[in-house]
Design an enzyme around this catalytic site. Structure first.
Site, PDB file in Angstrom:
ATOM      1  N   SER A  42       0.845  -1.195   0.000  1.00 17.34           N
ATOM      2  CA  SER A  42       0.000   0.000   0.000  1.00 17.34           C
ATOM      3  C   SER A  42       0.876   1.239   0.000  1.00 17.34           C
ATOM      4  O   SER A  42       2.018   1.204   0.465  1.00 17.34           O
ATOM      5  CB  SER A  42      -0.888   0.015   1.255  1.00 17.34           C
ATOM      6  OG  SER A  42      -1.515   1.260   1.442  1.00 17.34           O
ATOM      7  N   TYR A  50      -2.857  -0.717  10.468  1.00 14.17           N
ATOM      8  CA  TYR A  50      -2.902  -0.988   9.024  1.00 14.17           C
ATOM      9  C   TYR A  50      -1.624  -0.496   8.359  1.00 14.17           C
ATOM     10  O   TYR A  50      -0.983  -1.218   7.608  1.00 14.17           O
ATOM     11  CB  TYR A  50      -4.126  -0.325   8.396  1.00 14.17           C
ATOM     12  CG  TYR A  50      -4.185  -0.464   6.900  1.00 14.17           C
ATOM     13  CD1 TYR A  50      -4.676  -1.623   6.315  1.00 14.17           C
ATOM     14  CD2 TYR A  50      -3.733   0.550   6.062  1.00 14.17           C
ATOM     15  CE1 TYR A  50      -4.720  -1.765   4.932  1.00 14.17           C
ATOM     16  CE2 TYR A  50      -3.776   0.432   4.689  1.00 14.17           C
ATOM     17  CZ  TYR A  50      -4.269  -0.734   4.128  1.00 14.17           C
ATOM     18  OH  TYR A  50      -4.292  -0.875   2.761  1.00 14.17           O
TER      19      TYR A  50
END
Length: 201
Positions: free
Chosen positions: A78, A91
């Protein structure tokens, strides 16, 4: 579980005759800072985005080493692997773990002709399991905008002024798995339409 993962690899080998490419991808998230993330959310994200990524890469590496025919592992990380996401502490940290696990795999597995690389997408709002109604609402609230304005928000904050689509990520993955990338390992390709915080350093 380890058994279902092993069965999935065994079925793949039985069906296709071997294992050449593995794309390690799982998508889910929980909102929270370090201060307000509870243990259950931490464990959920750690199991999905760290433990499962590690176990999948480990099983793939063992099989590819035994085959002695090389291979390609691509980690879907990501933009948050390198840019601290607001209100997404675990996350973001888990995505950084994935990126560095890829680098260690590239370093250790090159002697077996196995390449490991990653893609770093920014928000893929269409066709993504992460962007449930709850995640959309929480993200919009944290940004101070209406949920229907999210696509515009992400488009405007990118240097190219574009939203990231599933096919954009897929094309980067396909290139990393192709013979054209045969000299590429240990790399991460941003697929974020240009987010300065996500520039690799």
């Amino acid at each position: 579980s380890d058994i279902s993962l092993a069965n999935a690899f065994a079925r793949t080998i039985q069906t296709f005759g071997g294992l050449d490419i593995v794309v390690v991808n799982a998508g889910n998230a929980r909102r929270g800072t370090v201060a307000d993330t509870d243990d259950s959310d931490y464990e959920f994200l750690a199991n999905l985005l760290m433990r499962a990524y590690f176990q999948t890469m480990r099983e793939a590496a063992k099989i590819m080493i035994a085959q002695a025919t090389g291979g390609s592992i691509v980690v879907v990380a990501s933009k948050n692997a390198v840019a601290a996401g607001s209100n997404a502490a675990v996350y973001s940290a888990a995505k950084a773990f994935e990126l560095h696990l890829m680098r260690t795999a590239a370093n250790d597995l090159a002697q077996h002709g196995i390449r490991a690389n990653a893609v770093n997408p920014d928000a893929v709002l269409s066709g993504s399991g992460i962007w449930s109604d709850q995640w959309r609402d929480e993200t919009a609230r944290s940004l101070g905008i209406a949920p229907e304005k999210l696509e515009e928000h992400y488009r405007k904050r990118s240097l190219l002024g574009l939203n990231v689509r599933p096919e954009d990520v897929a094309e980067a993955i396909a290139w990393l798995c192709s013979p054209a990338a045969s000299r590429t390992t240990g790399a991460a390709i941003p697929v974020d339409a240009g987010v300065r915080e996500g520039f690799l350093r």
